[in-house]
Motif scaffolding. Structure first.
Motif, PDB file in Angstrom:
ATOM      1  N   TYR A  47       0.830  -1.197   0.000  1.00 13.77           N
ATOM      2  CA  TYR A  47       0.000   0.000   0.000  1.00 13.77           C
ATOM      3  C   TYR A  47       0.867   1.250   0.000  1.00 13.77           C
ATOM      4  O   TYR A  47       1.924   1.293   0.633  1.00 13.77           O
ATOM      5  N   LYS A  49       0.886   5.518   0.558  1.00 13.18           N
ATOM      6  CA  LYS A  49       0.174   6.660   1.132  1.00 13.18           C
ATOM      7  C   LYS A  49       0.066   7.720   0.034  1.00 13.18           C
ATOM      8  O   LYS A  49       1.074   8.200  -0.470  1.00 13.18           O
ATOM      9  N   ILE A  50      -1.185   8.046  -0.316  1.00 16.67           N
ATOM     10  CA  ILE A  50      -1.399   8.987  -1.403  1.00 16.67           C
ATOM     11  C   ILE A  50      -2.350  10.088  -0.962  1.00 16.67           C
ATOM     12  O   ILE A  50      -3.130   9.925  -0.019  1.00 16.67           O
ATOM     13  N   VAL A  51      -2.259  11.221  -1.644  1.00 13.91           N
ATOM     14  CA  VAL A  51      -3.178  12.342  -1.449  1.00 13.91           C
ATOM     15  C   VAL A  51      -3.981  12.485  -2.732  1.00 13.91           C
ATOM     16  O   VAL A  51      -3.396  12.562  -3.824  1.00 13.91           O
ATOM     17  N   PRO A  52      -5.310  12.473  -2.636  1.00 12.00           N
ATOM     18  CA  PRO A  52      -6.123  12.625  -3.850  1.00 12.00           C
ATOM     19  C   PRO A  52      -5.714  13.866  -4.640  1.00 12.00           C
ATOM     20  O   PRO A  52      -5.604  14.965  -4.089  1.00 12.00           O
ATOM     21  N   GLY A  53      -5.473  13.688  -5.923  1.00 13.32           N
ATOM     22  CA  GLY A  53      -5.090  14.799  -6.783  1.00 13.32           C
ATOM     23  C   GLY A  53      -3.610  15.106  -6.769  1.00 13.32           C
ATOM     24  O   GLY A  53      -3.123  15.903  -7.578  1.00 13.32           O
ATOM     25  N   GLY A  55      -1.109  12.356  -5.458  1.00 15.32           N
ATOM     26  CA  GLY A  55      -0.421  11.095  -5.663  1.00 15.32           C
ATOM     27  C   GLY A  55       0.380  10.683  -4.439  1.00 15.32           C
ATOM     28  O   GLY A  55       0.154  11.188  -3.335  1.00 15.32           O
TER      29      GLY A  55
END
Length: 301
Positions: A47, A49-53, A55
């Motif tokens: 997995y 760790k991403i931030v919407p918009g 990445g």
């Protein structure tokens, strides 16, 4: 005894201080942990760790935040959080004593064994232990450990004592909201006597070793079989769990069968009332039986 105690300090009762050590009284049971696997390749899923918009993001750019409104956060760094943690105190002061049965069991959270820290502390330790046992009281106090403050209880246990952390009042759901729809009618005395007899028949001393997690045992067996290329044949159990519709039973007869009595016999009072329903049910079924008797084929069969 574990080499490293969970906490070291002293129990204080008025002007008396008793150096003690506490150790966790419980341990995690056997559990089976599963990982998510990509079946075609047999490799484990990872997995990011991403931030919407945006990445994937760097771990160093992640801080903790408290959501006080939808999508609105107060950001806190580790130093700020550490700054408000309570300093672990080395003293547990017993400020109140209550009867051993006064605290509802739902408030007890986690137990710890309490032992004297050294030989010099043993005499005072034994005095406090026996005073609690003789008075049948539990000592209460508050203790800061690892950044949190706990309400704790102290009670005698064998040669030592047990400290238990307690849940705060706002951590316990009020039972009234769950029990309010249960009627307050008194149970039938004959049924109550039978139920009490059944409880007495099955009463005994508690032995924790008699109980084990059958689900974990079954999982271990399944894993071992799969490792050997076999599958676990799960046979359907005989019978089935009764649904709500199957729950209409003669309680008196069921209780009597449970304690080895005669289901057909009725007691002088409550039993007569319970079994009186049976003839009414039989009478209701007689008309279909008479219709079936008119059919020659069925009569021959």
């Amino acid at each position: 005894m574990p080499a490293r105690p969970y906490w070291r300090g002293q129990i204080r009762l008025a002007l008396v201080s008793i150096p003690v050590e506490i150790y966790s009284a419980t341990k995690s049971g056997a559990t089976i942990a599963f990982n998510q696997i990509h079946e075609p390749s047999g490799k484990r899923i990872k997995y990011e760790k991403i931030v919407p918009g945006i990445g994937p993001v760097n771990v160093d750019d992640i801080v903790k935040g408290y959501e006080y409104a939808k999508g609105e956060y107060v950001l806190l760094d580790e130093e700020e959080i550490e700054g408000v943690k309570l300093e672990s105190k080395k003293t547990l002061e017993l400020t109140q004593f209550v009867d051993s049965d006064e605290i509802d069991m739902i408030y007890f959270e986690k137990p710890y064994y309490v032992v004297p820290a050294d030989d010099l502390a043993e005499e005072a330790f034994v005095v406090l232990r026996e005073a609690l046992r003789r008075s049948r009281k539990i000592g209460l106090g508050q203790l800061a450990m690892r950044g949190r403050e706990y309400v704790v209880s102290i009670k005698a246990c064998g040669r030592g004592m047990v400290m238990e952390t307690l849940r705060y009042a706002d951590e316990v759901n009020k039972a009234a909201s769950y029990f309010r729809d249960i009627g307050d009618a008194e149970p039938d005395e004959d049924l109550l006597d039978l139920a009490t007899t059944l409880i007495d028949k099955k009463s005994g001393k508690f032995d924790a070793s008699e109980f084990h997690d059958r689900y974990i045992d079954a999982l271990k067996e399944l894993i071992e079989r799969k490792k050997k290329g076999k599958t676990l044949n799960i046979e359907a159990e005989e019978g089935r769990a009764p649904s709500r519709g199957d729950n209409v039973i003669d309680l008196m007869a069921a209780l009597k069968r449970s304690i080895g009595g005669s289901a057909g016999g009725a007691s002088k009072s409550g039993g007569g009332r319970s079994t009186a329903k049976a003839p009414a049910k039989t009478a209701a079924k007689r008309p279909p039986a008479r219709k079936a008797a008119k059919t020659p084929a069925r009569k021959t069969a």
